[in-house]
Design an enzyme around this catalytic site. Structure first.
Site, short mmCIF file in Angstrom:
data_model
loop_
_atom_site.label_atom_id
_atom_site.label_comp_id
_atom_site.label_asym_id
_atom_site.label_seq_id
_atom_site.Cartn_x
_atom_site.Cartn_y
_atom_site.Cartn_z
N ASP A 54 0.88 -1.02 0.13
CA ASP A 54 0.06 0.07 -0.16
C ASP A 54 0.77 1.33 0.00
O ASP A 54 1.95 1.02 0.41
CB ASP A 54 -0.87 -0.03 1.15
CG ASP A 54 -1.93 -1.20 1.24
OD1 ASP A 54 -2.08 -1.62 0.17
OD2 ASP A 54 -2.44 -1.63 2.34
N LYS A 55 0.25 2.37 -0.24
CA LYS A 55 0.94 3.69 -0.53
C LYS A 55 1.84 3.81 0.80
O LYS A 55 3.05 4.29 0.59
CB LYS A 55 0.03 4.66 -0.96
CG LYS A 55 0.79 6.14 -0.87
CD LYS A 55 -0.26 7.17 -1.09
CE LYS A 55 0.23 8.48 -0.83
NZ LYS A 55 -0.56 9.66 -0.89
#
Length: 339
Positions: free
Chosen positions: A160-161
């Site tokens: 995830d970011k």
């Protein structure tokens, strides 16, 4: 193949920015007998198959399609055999997303087939809405020439970011296929550390075996759902408590499957949302503004040579500071003193 005509030079769509006009392609098409009576959006999708239907729909909405001499704005309009369609295929953020961008990649290991990268929090892995540039994929396209010939530039799994840590990237098609198969067989060991809210009352070691699917109440989230519901997939996470107090718990998590947001969802389901993970019930605390999750360790066999590889990347400063501020200690090993 459907034939084009000399009408392409006659198209006069709305003006484009100068830099985009140089990249636009004017294409003229003619409706064949087999498409008589089709909706114009369906005909476009068939006549210009190299572009997505959503992209062609966007062109219709922008007035970039002319039909029977006028702009075609209704996707439901019915075309007739012999009709001419004049289409200006314009660059969009999406069509320009797969561009090389020089980036300072933190490469832990690299040979002709494999890269191991330490991704910082805040980096997006794949181009997507809102992030059409500046992604890890863009950086890989600039890093080595072979990336442009590989699906997703060789990325075989993602973070995830706002999750930091180790990622595998293939540099050859054989390595990519081998790594994908190894992940599917669960031959790749991926270990994370996470800081969560709440006092740990579960066993020191446990495995959460709960299916994950789209949250039926909020389509932007994932959730533990009954496996009978459409889209739910098996998900297993082994969790070890490393340290804890009345306010926070530090855990080590090993993925056995790779579902979207898996650790975040399983920890929230246990009643311990990750610190900083506002999507799943956490809150910013102890100075950390993102979900307190770090991909610490990777263990795998080299996709070509077959020899064992092991990589370790300790958590970044914001994570370690949050652990200290919460009153816990991190050394990668369990503290056997439970509350």
């Amino acid at each position: 193949m459907y034939r084009t005509t000399e009408l392409a030079e006659q198209i006069i769509p709305r003006p484009l920015a100068e830099e985009d006009a140089d990249l636009a392609e004017n294409r003229a098409l003619e409706i064949p007998l087999s498409m008589h009576g089709w909706r114009i959006d369906r005909a476009l999708a068939e006549l210009v198959p190299e572009f997505s239907r959503s992209y062609l729909q966007q062109l219709l909405e922008e007035g970039a399609v002319h039909w029977r001499g006028v702009q075609a704005n209704k996707a439901s309009a019915k075309v007739s055999v012999g009709d001419g369609l004049l289409v200006q295929l314009r660059p969009t953020q999406q069509t320009q997303a797969f561009k090389a961008e020089t980036m300072a990649l933190n490469v832990v290991f690299e040979d002709e087939h494999l890269m191991i990268i330490h991704k910082p929090a805040g980096w997006v892995v794949h181009p997507a809405a809102g992030h059409w540039s500046g992604t890890l994929l863009n950086g890989l396209l600039a890093w080595h020439a072979g990336a442009q010939h590989l699906p997703r530039a060789g990325i075989v799994h993602r973070l995830d970011k706002d999750t930091s840590g180790l990622m595998m990237v293939a540099k050859s098609r054989l390595a990519m296929d081998t790594l994908v198969q190894a992940i599917a067989r669960r031959d790749v060991q991926r270990e994370y550390v996470a800081l969560a809210h709440g006092c740990w009352r579960s066993p020191m070691h446990l495995t959460v075996d709960q299916p994950i699917g789209r949250d039926q109440r909020n389509r932007l989230r994932m959730a533990v759902v009954a496996d009978a519901l459409t889209g739910a997939k098996p998900a297993q996470t082994s969790i070890t408590r490393l340290d804890g107090n009345a306010q926070a718990t530090l855990v080590k998590c090993q993925l056995h499957t790779g579902r979207t947001h898996q650790i975040r969802v399983h920890m929230a389901w246990l009643g311990h949302p990750l610190v900083g993970d506002t999507v799943y019930g956490g809150r910013a605390s102890w100075g950390i503004q993102r979900q307190a999750l770090h991909a610490r360790e990777l263990r795998l066999n080299h996709p070509i040579g077959g020899h064992a590889l092991s990589f370790l990347a300790e958590p970044p400063d914001d994570f370690l500071l949050a652990v200290a501020e919460s009153g816990l200690h991190y050394n990668g090993q369990p503290n056997t003193t439970l509350l």
